[in-house]
Motif scaffolding. Structure first.
Motif, PDB file in Angstrom:
ATOM      1  N   ILE A 153       0.590  -1.379  -0.255  1.00  0.00           N
ATOM      2  CA  ILE A 153       0.036  -0.081  -0.193  1.00  0.00           C
ATOM      3  C   ILE A 153       1.134   1.203  -0.095  1.00  0.00           C
ATOM      4  N   TRP A 154       1.508   1.158   0.868  1.00  0.00           N
ATOM      5  CA  TRP A 154       2.702   2.195   0.524  1.00  0.00           C
ATOM      6  C   TRP A 154       3.082   2.521  -0.227  1.00  0.00           C
ATOM      7  N   GLU A 155       4.319   1.625  -1.481  1.00  0.00           N
ATOM      8  CA  GLU A 155       4.886   1.708  -2.554  1.00  0.00           C
ATOM      9  C   GLU A 155       3.219   2.218  -3.623  1.00  0.00           C
ATOM     10  N   MET A 156       2.055   1.786  -3.418  1.00  0.00           N
ATOM     11  CA  MET A 156       1.333   2.442  -4.422  1.00  0.00           C
ATOM     12  C   MET A 156       0.950   3.856  -3.934  1.00  0.00           C
ATOM     13  N   ALA A 157       0.991   4.152  -3.034  1.00  0.00           N
ATOM     14  CA  ALA A 157       0.269   5.088  -2.603  1.00  0.00           C
ATOM     15  C   ALA A 157       1.014   6.572  -3.060  1.00  0.00           C
ATOM     16  N   VAL A 158       2.770   6.044  -2.542  1.00  0.00           N
ATOM     17  CA  VAL A 158       4.023   6.965  -2.910  1.00  0.00           C
ATOM     18  C   VAL A 158       3.282   7.103  -4.571  1.00  0.00           C
ATOM     19  N   SER A 159       3.297   5.772  -6.174  1.00  0.00           N
ATOM     20  CA  SER A 159       3.889   6.174  -6.707  1.00  0.00           C
ATOM     21  C   SER A 159       2.468   6.580  -7.426  1.00  0.00           C
ATOM     22  N   MET A 160       1.816   6.759  -7.548  1.00  0.00           N
ATOM     23  CA  MET A 160       0.570   7.595  -7.719  1.00  0.00           C
ATOM     24  C   MET A 160       0.338   8.425  -6.761  1.00  0.00           C
ATOM     25  N   ALA A 161       0.467   8.937  -5.879  1.00  0.00           N
ATOM     26  CA  ALA A 161       0.430  10.605  -5.086  1.00  0.00           C
ATOM     27  C   ALA A 161       1.448  11.261  -5.893  1.00  0.00           C
ATOM     28  N   GLU A 162       3.021  10.561  -6.787  1.00  0.00           N
ATOM     29  CA  GLU A 162       3.946  10.997  -7.496  1.00  0.00           C
ATOM     30  C   GLU A 162       4.731  12.230  -5.852  1.00  0.00           C
ATOM     31  N   ILE A 163       5.107  11.248  -4.666  1.00  0.00           N
ATOM     32  CA  ILE A 163       5.296  11.984  -3.394  1.00  0.00           C
ATOM     33  C   ILE A 163       7.173  11.962  -3.930  1.00  0.00           C
ATOM     34  N   PRO A 164       7.792  12.945  -3.853  1.00  0.00           N
ATOM     35  CA  PRO A 164       9.436  13.109  -4.145  1.00  0.00           C
ATOM     36  C   PRO A 164       9.723  12.219  -2.710  1.00  0.00           C
ATOM     37  N   ASN A 165      11.068  11.926  -3.903  1.00  0.00           N
ATOM     38  CA  ASN A 165      11.600  10.296  -2.357  1.00  0.00           C
ATOM     39  C   ASN A 165      11.516  11.390  -1.498  1.00  0.00           C
ATOM     40  N   TRP A 166      12.723  12.774  -1.623  1.00  0.00           N
ATOM     41  CA  TRP A 166      13.271  12.911  -0.064  1.00  0.00           C
ATOM     42  C   TRP A 166      12.043  13.375   0.575  1.00  0.00           C
ATOM     43  N   LEU A 167      10.624  13.488   1.124  1.00  0.00           N
ATOM     44  CA  LEU A 167       9.642  13.186   1.836  1.00  0.00           C
ATOM     45  C   LEU A 167       9.183  12.371   1.425  1.00  0.00           C
ATOM     46  N   LEU A 168       9.021  11.172   1.302  1.00  0.00           N
ATOM     47  CA  LEU A 168       8.841   9.874   1.327  1.00  0.00           C
ATOM     48  C   LEU A 168       9.175   8.907   0.737  1.00  0.00           C
ATOM     49  N   PRO A 169      10.347   8.135   0.482  1.00  0.00           N
ATOM     50  CA  PRO A 169      10.967   7.355  -0.112  1.00  0.00           C
ATOM     51  C   PRO A 169      10.143   6.017  -0.259  1.00  0.00           C
ATOM     52  N   PRO A 170       9.187   5.308  -1.680  1.00  0.00           N
ATOM     53  CA  PRO A 170       8.764   4.041  -1.340  1.00  0.00           C
ATOM     54  C   PRO A 170       9.856   2.419  -0.479  1.00  0.00           C
ATOM     55  N   PRO A 171       8.813   2.107   0.063  1.00  0.00           N
ATOM     56  CA  PRO A 171       9.962   1.170   0.523  1.00  0.00           C
ATOM     57  C   PRO A 171      10.871   0.361  -0.465  1.00  0.00           C
ATOM     58  N   SER A 172      10.831   0.061  -1.643  1.00  0.00           N
ATOM     59  CA  SER A 172      11.781  -0.128  -2.752  1.00  0.00           C
ATOM     60  C   SER A 172      13.183   0.244  -2.521  1.00  0.00           C
ATOM     61  N   GLU A 173      12.881   1.641  -2.862  1.00  0.00           N
ATOM     62  CA  GLU A 173      13.992   2.882  -2.477  1.00  0.00           C
ATOM     63  C   GLU A 173      14.829   2.641  -1.140  1.00  0.00           C
ATOM     64  N   ILE A 174      13.650   2.375   0.184  1.00  0.00           N
ATOM     65  CA  ILE A 174      14.588   2.132   1.204  1.00  0.00           C
ATOM     66  C   ILE A 174      15.343   1.184   1.020  1.00  0.00           C
ATOM     67  N   PHE A 175      15.120  -0.411   0.426  1.00  0.00           N
ATOM     68  CA  PHE A 175      15.504  -1.885   1.030  1.00  0.00           C
ATOM     69  C   PHE A 175      16.764  -1.946  -0.076  1.00  0.00           C
ATOM     70  N   LYS A 176      16.921  -0.896  -1.037  1.00  0.00           N
ATOM     71  CA  LYS A 176      17.726  -0.463  -2.209  1.00  0.00           C
ATOM     72  C   LYS A 176      19.058   0.495  -1.548  1.00  0.00           C
ATOM     73  N   GLU A 177      18.484   1.507  -0.959  1.00  0.00           N
ATOM     74  CA  GLU A 177      19.818   2.206  -0.093  1.00  0.00           C
ATOM     75  C   GLU A 177      20.231   1.270   1.100  1.00  0.00           C
ATOM     76  N   ALA A 178      19.391   0.657   1.529  1.00  0.00           N
ATOM     77  CA  ALA A 178      20.161  -0.399   2.615  1.00  0.00           C
ATOM     78  C   ALA A 178      20.867  -1.611   2.275  1.00  0.00           C
ATOM     79  N   ILE A 179      20.781  -1.782   0.975  1.00  0.00           N
ATOM     80  CA  ILE A 179      21.796  -2.476   0.812  1.00  0.00           C
ATOM     81  C   ILE A 179      23.334  -1.396  -0.015  1.00  0.00           C
TER      82      ILE A 179
END
Length: 255
Positions: free
Chosen positions: A21-47
């Motif tokens: 839901i978080w991933e879809m909401a961020v994508s649909m609302a086009e929220i910038p990553n610096w404000l609220l990154p999607p889980p996919s970006e968080i996991f990418k940064e963790a790695i």
């Protein structure tokens, strides 16, 4: 323990749905990553950023474990003293309750002024957070010892020391482990707070640097690993409880 593993898929499924839901909401609302990154970006940064984040995580784990051991020891010793010496309990226990109304985040700068930026003020912060749940839990466990068992041991000739070590302390283990589980999770939070005071490394330092540079994905990485460490410490305490308090484990398995 097997029951916990079998039921573990339910919270895991809920967590997975929240991530979707978080991933879809961020994508649909086009929220910038610096404000609220999607889980996919968080996991990418963790790695991708593990090489930079790993040493900070190791520092926080070491600080959390050391503070937890010290806080647990002080909490248990305090509970034993308050239990065995009634007039000390009547004099000190109300003050312990009042001490918990002092916000640690307010007390922390004073500790830096008094003790500097070294390890000591950080350990004091974690100890202040950890010891109270253990003290309260242990005292409740001591008081819950059945009176008929006490009378039986006294009739058998047990003195006060034997009564405590052979009956009251073993009987208080379930309550004591409840306090340990709370303090174990609090110790990680206390370590992060103490690192905000001034440290060269640690998850708290990593979060401060990330937030000041608007790297919100790194802030979420830090939050993610704080939760993981807390869950692992909780699981270790739970495992120790299952091993040391076998009679309670058998009752839980029968339910």
């Amino acid at each position: 323990m097997r029951n916990y593993l079998l039921k573990g898929w339910r919270p895991a499924l809920v967590l997975l749905l929240l991530f979707i839901i978080w991933e879809m909401a961020v994508s649909m609302a086009e929220i910038p990553n610096w404000l609220l990154p999607p889980p996919s970006e968080i996991f990418k940064e963790a790695i991708a950023g593990w090489g930079n984040f790993g040493p900070h995580l190791q520092s926080t784990i070491q600080l959390s474990l050391l503070g937890f051991v010290i806080g647990s020891s002080i909490g248990l010793i305090t509970a034993i003293i308050l239990h065995l010496i009634p007039f000390v309990r009547e004099s000190i226990y109300p003050l312990l309750i009042l001490s918990q109304n002092i916000p640690i985040i307010v007390l922390a700068p004073l500790l830096v002024i008094w003790f500097g930026f070294g390890l000591l003020p950080k350990l004091i912060v974690i100890t202040l957070i950890c010891f109270f749940p253990i003290t309260v839990a242990a005292l409740d466990g001591f008081r819950q010892t059945p009176n008929e068992l006490k009378h039986y041991m006294m009739m058998a000739g047990a003195n006060r020391r034997q009564l405590f070590w052979k009956l009251e302390l073993p009987y208080s283990l379930p309550a004591l482990f409840s306090g340990l589980k709370i303090s174990a999770t609090y110790s990680v939070m206390g370590a992060v707070i103490s690192e905000w005071l001034g440290a060269k490394s640690g998850v708290g330092v990593y979060m401060t640097l990330a937030s000041s540079s608007f790297r919100t994905d790194r802030v979420f990485v830090a939050i993610l690993f704080i939760m993981i460490i807390s869950l692992l410490l909780f699981a270790l305490i739970l495992l120790a409880e299952r091993i040391l308090v076998r009679w309670k484990s058998k009752e839980a398995d029968n339910k």
